[in-house]
Design an enzyme around this catalytic site. Structure first.
Site, mmCIF file in Angstrom:
data_model
loop_
_atom_site.group_PDB
_atom_site.id
_atom_site.type_symbol
_atom_site.label_atom_id
_atom_site.label_comp_id
_atom_site.label_asym_id
_atom_site.label_seq_id
_atom_site.Cartn_x
_atom_site.Cartn_y
_atom_site.Cartn_z
ATOM 1 N N HIS A 1 -3.396 -5.148 0.352
ATOM 2 C CA HIS A 1 -2.724 -4.973 2.383
ATOM 3 C C HIS A 1 -2.904 -7.067 1.445
ATOM 4 O O HIS A 1 -4.050 -7.774 2.447
ATOM 5 C CB HIS A 1 -3.835 -4.851 2.440
ATOM 6 C CG HIS A 1 -3.580 -3.385 3.503
ATOM 7 N ND1 HIS A 1 -2.544 -2.739 3.876
ATOM 8 C CD2 HIS A 1 -3.948 -2.583 2.037
ATOM 9 C CE1 HIS A 1 -2.680 -1.513 3.759
ATOM 10 N NE2 HIS A 1 -3.704 -0.987 3.406
ATOM 11 N N CYS B 1 0.297 -1.618 0.097
ATOM 12 C CA CYS B 1 0.253 0.092 -0.300
ATOM 13 C C CYS B 1 1.055 1.092 0.052
ATOM 14 O O CYS B 1 1.501 1.446 -1.140
ATOM 15 C CB CYS B 1 -0.573 0.344 1.805
ATOM 16 S SG CYS B 1 -2.167 1.270 1.180
ATOM 17 N N GLU C 1 -1.998 -8.662 4.080
ATOM 18 C CA GLU C 1 -1.471 -9.153 5.355
ATOM 19 C C GLU C 1 -2.960 -9.180 6.202
ATOM 20 O O GLU C 1 -3.198 -10.177 7.076
ATOM 21 C CB GLU C 1 -0.674 -8.285 6.242
ATOM 22 C CG GLU C 1 -1.892 -7.105 6.578
ATOM 23 C CD GLU C 1 -1.415 -5.819 5.841
ATOM 24 O OE1 GLU C 1 -1.737 -4.513 5.096
ATOM 25 O OE2 GLU C 1 -1.125 -6.376 4.518
#
Length: 339
Positions: A248, A127, A250
């Protein structure tokens, strides 16, 4: 592990084997900063651990000695998400659509990225992190995707008043769904690191941003785009292990784990290469020396006009060079003229 508050009980299995732990590469993660606190969401470091790496959080510090000593220890670098960059770093004035900037992070991460790049350290940008890569290494970041698209449409209509080549509609890039919920697709270029990671032409991603890379610069190429053409991934064209994604991963559990596993694997190879270089002498036996000395060349300063200086030698783990200088042979020149 069963919950216990007996420290010796926890230590027993550690002490009962040797070595106490197997090697894992050290991954530095840039910390966010707010209200006087350096902080990081747990999803980042948990994915690094699950991928087989050792996470170390790097605070936003601009001290060069701290940054360089940190880089000397880590095997990989993860540039995390966060707020907007101050547009002054790109030579621009703030757009009305600019969100909150994070001045504490900006210079610290730009320095960290450029110096990590010099040292060939594997990097993954997420990001804001993909924007950090672009901004630090010669690219550009649009301050707001919708505003940028409106400007493109206006210029296109002025240039081609009877046609409009910008037919792709802008999609929503700042989702209101849960962070772990994919909300749009990205198309991946086949001949890319990202394709080798996912083995798919198209993947589903989450979207939590309003800015994006507008120009990759000469060191990167685009390897994934959203349906509206927004750049979603870039990677190095210089055979460096550098990758940036706009979404993202994660938050995306096993599917997101793929890019973390890539970073950890590349970091492990880099760790091995560092140790190999520590055991051998690397010598360039014929380094041609251009006659730059009258132009103020100093080999103890990084200089883009020359290929070899002490900075580049250190970054590339080169131990020594034999400098070969071109010198005029006055006697031969006179003999040639006499003929």
């Amino acid at each position: 592990m069963t919950k216990t508050f007996d420290l010796n009980e926890v230590l027993t299995p550690i002490y009962s084997a040797y070595p106490e732990a197997s090697h894992r590469p050290l991954i530095g993660l840039t910390a966010n900063f707010a209200d006087g606190n350096a902080m990081l969401r747990n999803h980042y470091y948990e994915q690094v651990v699950a991928a087989g790496g050792v996470p170390v959080i790097i605070p936003p510090v601009t001290d060069k000695d701290v940054i360089i000593n940190t880089l000397d220890q880590i095997d990989g670098l993860l540039l995390t998400g966060g707020g907007d960059y101050n547009p002054l770093w790109a030579g621009e004035q703030p757009s009305p659509h600019l969100h909150g900037i994070n001045a504490e992070r900006d210079l610290a991460e730009l320095l960290l990225t450029r110096l990590a790049y010099n040292r060939q350290i594997p990097m993954l940008g997420i990001c804001r992190g993909i924007q950090t890569l672009a901004l630090a290494l010669g690219g550009k970041v649009m301050q707001d995707i919708a505003e940028n698209r409106a400007d493109e449409l206006k210029k296109d209509s002025e240039t081609h008043p009877l046609t409009n080549s910008k037919t792709q509609k802008l999609i929503k890039h700042s989702q209101e769904a849960e962070n772990s919920e994919p909300t749009h697709t990205v198309k991946i270029e086949v001949d890319s690191t990202l394709y080798n990671i996912y083995r798919r032409h198209e993947i589903y991603v989450n979207s939590l941003h309003h800015q994006a890379v507008s120009d990759t610069g000469k060191r990167f190429r685009v390897t994934a785009t959203a349906p509206d053409g927004t750049i979603e991934a870039i990677e190095s064209i210089e055979f460096k292990s550098v990758l940036g994604v706009q979404w993202h991963p994660e938050w995306l559990e096993e599917d997101g784990m793929r890019v973390f596993k890539w970073l950890v694997d590349e970091a492990n190879d880099f760790h091995s290469a560092k140790h190999l270089h520590a055991k051998i002498l690397t010598l360039d036996t014929h380094c041609d020396t251009p006659m730059f000395f009258p132009q103020g060349i100093h080999f103890d300063q990084r200089d883009k006009r020359i290929l070899v200086d002490l900075h580049k030698m250190t970054d590339g783990r080169q131990d020594a060079v034999t400098m070969v200088a071109y010198l005029h042979n006055r006697r031969r020149e006179r003999a040639s003229l006499q003929r």
